[in-house]
Design a protein around this motif. Structure first.
Motif, PDB file in Angstrom:
ATOM      1  N   LYS A  90       0.874  -1.185   0.000  1.00  0.00           N
ATOM      2  CA  LYS A  90       0.000   0.000   0.000  1.00  0.00           C
ATOM      3  C   LYS A  90       0.903   1.225   0.000  1.00  0.00           C
ATOM      4  O   LYS A  90       1.816   1.335   0.829  1.00  0.00           O
ATOM      5  CB  LYS A  90      -0.894  -0.007   1.240  1.00  0.00           C
ATOM      6  CG  LYS A  90      -1.839   1.187   1.307  1.00  0.00           C
ATOM      7  CD  LYS A  90      -2.572   1.272   2.646  1.00  0.00           C
ATOM      8  CE  LYS A  90      -3.713   0.327   2.724  1.00  0.00           C
ATOM      9  NZ  LYS A  90      -4.581   0.611   3.911  1.00  0.00           N
ATOM     10  N   THR A 120       1.184   5.583  -0.425  1.00  0.00           N
ATOM     11  CA  THR A 120       0.417   6.826  -0.314  1.00  0.00           C
ATOM     12  C   THR A 120       1.192   8.007  -0.870  1.00  0.00           C
ATOM     13  O   THR A 120       2.379   8.183  -0.576  1.00  0.00           O
ATOM     14  CB  THR A 120       0.030   7.094   1.152  1.00  0.00           C
ATOM     15  OG1 THR A 120      -0.826   6.038   1.600  1.00  0.00           O
ATOM     16  CG2 THR A 120      -0.730   8.413   1.275  1.00  0.00           C
ATOM     17  N   TYR A 147      -9.387  10.368  -8.892  1.00  0.00           N
ATOM     18  CA  TYR A 147     -10.319  10.903  -7.909  1.00  0.00           C
ATOM     19  C   TYR A 147     -10.269  12.423  -7.967  1.00  0.00           C
ATOM     20  O   TYR A 147      -9.257  13.006  -8.339  1.00  0.00           O
ATOM     21  CB  TYR A 147      -9.917  10.475  -6.481  1.00  0.00           C
ATOM     22  CG  TYR A 147     -10.535   9.194  -5.992  1.00  0.00           C
ATOM     23  CD1 TYR A 147      -9.819   7.999  -6.052  1.00  0.00           C
ATOM     24  CD2 TYR A 147     -11.812   9.168  -5.459  1.00  0.00           C
ATOM     25  CE1 TYR A 147     -10.377   6.818  -5.598  1.00  0.00           C
ATOM     26  CE2 TYR A 147     -12.377   7.977  -4.998  1.00  0.00           C
ATOM     27  CZ  TYR A 147     -11.651   6.813  -5.082  1.00  0.00           C
ATOM     28  OH  TYR A 147     -12.192   5.633  -4.628  1.00  0.00           O
ATOM     29  N   LYS A 198     -15.344   9.826  -7.501  1.00  0.00           N
ATOM     30  CA  LYS A 198     -14.544   8.904  -8.304  1.00  0.00           C
ATOM     31  C   LYS A 198     -14.395   9.423  -9.725  1.00  0.00           C
ATOM     32  O   LYS A 198     -15.336   9.977 -10.308  1.00  0.00           O
ATOM     33  CB  LYS A 198     -15.209   7.526  -8.342  1.00  0.00           C
ATOM     34  CG  LYS A 198     -15.183   6.801  -7.012  1.00  0.00           C
ATOM     35  CD  LYS A 198     -15.752   5.404  -7.129  1.00  0.00           C
ATOM     36  CE  LYS A 198     -15.670   4.684  -5.794  1.00  0.00           C
ATOM     37  NZ  LYS A 198     -16.187   3.297  -5.881  1.00  0.00           N
ATOM     38  N   SER A 226     -10.757   4.887 -10.724  1.00  0.00           N
ATOM     39  CA  SER A 226     -10.663   4.849  -9.269  1.00  0.00           C
ATOM     40  C   SER A 226     -10.391   3.463  -8.692  1.00  0.00           C
ATOM     41  O   SER A 226      -9.932   3.352  -7.543  1.00  0.00           O
ATOM     42  CB  SER A 226     -11.952   5.411  -8.661  1.00  0.00           C
ATOM     43  OG  SER A 226     -13.056   4.628  -9.086  1.00  0.00           O
ATOM     44  N   GLU A 227     -10.643   2.411  -9.461  1.00  0.00           N
ATOM     45  CA  GLU A 227     -10.449   1.059  -8.921  1.00  0.00           C
ATOM     46  C   GLU A 227      -8.986   0.825  -8.604  1.00  0.00           C
ATOM     47  O   GLU A 227      -8.109   1.064  -9.434  1.00  0.00           O
ATOM     48  CB  GLU A 227     -10.934   0.012  -9.919  1.00  0.00           C
ATOM     49  CG  GLU A 227     -10.982  -1.375  -9.325  1.00  0.00           C
ATOM     50  CD  GLU A 227     -11.647  -2.377 -10.242  1.00  0.00           C
ATOM     51  OE1 GLU A 227     -12.508  -1.966 -11.048  1.00  0.00           O
ATOM     52  OE2 GLU A 227     -11.291  -3.564 -10.170  1.00  0.00           O
ATOM     53  N   TYR A 280      -7.563   2.353  -6.030  1.00  0.00           N
ATOM     54  CA  TYR A 280      -7.082   3.550  -5.347  1.00  0.00           C
ATOM     55  C   TYR A 280      -8.086   3.995  -4.280  1.00  0.00           C
ATOM     56  O   TYR A 280      -9.288   3.764  -4.402  1.00  0.00           O
ATOM     57  CB  TYR A 280      -6.905   4.711  -6.332  1.00  0.00           C
ATOM     58  CG  TYR A 280      -5.939   4.431  -7.445  1.00  0.00           C
ATOM     59  CD1 TYR A 280      -6.376   3.940  -8.671  1.00  0.00           C
ATOM     60  CD2 TYR A 280      -4.565   4.648  -7.281  1.00  0.00           C
ATOM     61  CE1 TYR A 280      -5.501   3.668  -9.698  1.00  0.00           C
ATOM     62  CE2 TYR A 280      -3.681   4.380  -8.307  1.00  0.00           C
ATOM     63  CZ  TYR A 280      -4.153   3.893  -9.515  1.00  0.00           C
ATOM     64  OH  TYR A 280      -3.280   3.626 -10.526  1.00  0.00           O
ATOM     65  N   ASP A 281      -7.578   4.641  -3.260  1.00  0.00           N
ATOM     66  CA  ASP A 281      -8.393   5.360  -2.293  1.00  0.00           C
ATOM     67  C   ASP A 281      -7.873   6.785  -2.237  1.00  0.00           C
ATOM     68  O   ASP A 281      -6.707   7.033  -2.547  1.00  0.00           O
ATOM     69  CB  ASP A 281      -8.287   4.752  -0.883  1.00  0.00           C
ATOM     70  CG  ASP A 281      -9.059   3.458  -0.772  1.00  0.00           C
ATOM     71  OD1 ASP A 281      -8.617   2.579   0.001  1.00  0.00           O
ATOM     72  OD2 ASP A 281     -10.100   3.320  -1.441  1.00  0.00           O
ATOM     73  N   SER A 304      -8.268  10.725   0.038  1.00  0.00           N
ATOM     74  CA  SER A 304      -8.741  11.368   1.261  1.00  0.00           C
ATOM     75  C   SER A 304      -8.466  12.860   1.192  1.00  0.00           C
ATOM     76  O   SER A 304      -7.334  13.269   0.940  1.00  0.00           O
ATOM     77  CB  SER A 304      -8.022  10.750   2.469  1.00  0.00           C
ATOM     78  OG  SER A 304      -8.361  11.437   3.648  1.00  0.00           O
ATOM     79  N   THR A 362      -3.996   6.925  -2.220  1.00  0.00           N
ATOM     80  CA  THR A 362      -3.380   5.665  -1.817  1.00  0.00           C
ATOM     81  C   THR A 362      -3.569   4.622  -2.900  1.00  0.00           C
ATOM     82  O   THR A 362      -4.706   4.417  -3.368  1.00  0.00           O
ATOM     83  CB  THR A 362      -3.987   5.146  -0.497  1.00  0.00           C
ATOM     84  OG1 THR A 362      -3.714   6.087   0.534  1.00  0.00           O
ATOM     85  CG2 THR A 362      -3.401   3.798  -0.116  1.00  0.00           C
ATOM     86  N   THR A 375      -3.857   0.993  -3.316  1.00  0.00           N
ATOM     87  CA  THR A 375      -4.196   0.017  -2.271  1.00  0.00           C
ATOM     88  C   THR A 375      -3.360  -1.261  -2.355  1.00  0.00           C
ATOM     89  O   THR A 375      -3.067  -1.878  -1.340  1.00  0.00           O
ATOM     90  CB  THR A 375      -5.686  -0.342  -2.334  1.00  0.00           C
ATOM     91  OG1 THR A 375      -5.990  -0.801  -3.658  1.00  0.00           O
ATOM     92  CG2 THR A 375      -6.549   0.861  -1.994  1.00  0.00           C
TER      93      THR A 375
END
Lengths: 113, 112
Positions: free
Chosen positions: A18, A20, A47, A57, A61-62, A64-65, A67, A77, A79
């Motif tokens: 992971k 970031t 994002y 999104k 976006s798949e 990834y996250d 914030s 991030t 993932t």
């Protein structure tokens, strides 16, 4: 004038890790974006965040996250990094959604071993 | 394919020549942005044309927009070596969504 700061500039990770990426802007802009740019190709939206506490999104976006911790910062991030993945991640901001100019950072280059 | 997945197109010209780059988009947009990206840097806006404008000029740059054919063009007059860069168009795919989608881009090389 303002500036967009992306950290780190270079990121090397292992498969499955992971990872970031962070982005800070001092324009006081409402809207922030993360794009991915593969070598020799265009930019794809991962994002975006129209305002603080918002998250939208993009087309990619798949995997990834994201914030939006506060108005000035937007982190991304990966993932689970994919082996042989190499791309530049670009952060951008604009004064408000749909009002025009995006200001970009210099990019964060990701290499996955 | 999705915009941005395609390979960059390449154009190679001599200094002093005029050049035009084209952009076709698939969905309604209220504005077309043109960005320039220098090697190792993030893109930077060079000209923006709104849907109620057919033409916009800025120095040696000229952008056009034809909403009926969903196409835009960027022309550079008397190109100089320092115009060498990658050029992208971008559209906002829906009013007030904030979503800006980039086209495939053109690598422009201007030779002395």
């Amino acid at each position: 004038g303002g500036i967009i700061t992306q950290t780190p500039k270079f990121l090397i990770g292992q498969e499955g890790q992971k990872l970031t990426l962070k982005c800070q802007q001092n324009f006081n802009h409402d809207t922030m974006y993360w794009y991915r740019q593969d070598s020799g190709k265009g930019l794809r939206l991962i994002y975006y965040s129209i305002t603080e506490n918002d998250l939208q999104k993009g087309d990619l976006s798949e995997g990834y996250d994201a914030s939006r911790e506060k108005k000035s910062s937007f982190s991304l991030t990966v993932t689970s990094a994919q082996k042989n993945e190499m791309a530049v991640f670009l952060c951008a901001s604009s004064i408000a959604a749909n009002t025009g100019q995006l200001y970009f950072g210099e990019g964060s280059k990701l290499t996955v071993l | 394919s999705q915009w941005g997945e395609e390979n960059l197109q390449a154009l190679s010209i001599q200094e002093g020549e005029d050049v035009t780059m084209n952009c076709s988009y698939k969905t309604y947009t209220t504005v077309v942005h043109w960005y320039r990206q220098d090697s190792g840097r993030g893109p930077a806006l060079i000209i923006l044309i709104r849907s109620n404008e057919r033409e916009k000029r800025s120095g040696r740059l000229r952008a056009t927009l034809d909403t009926s054919s969903q196409s835009s063009s960027l022309s550079i007059t008397a190109a100089q070596c320092e115009d060498t860069a990658v050029y992208f168009c971008a559209t906002n795919t829906g009013a007030n969504t904030g979503k800006l989608t980039f086209g495939h881009g053109t690598i422009l090389r201007v030779h002395p």
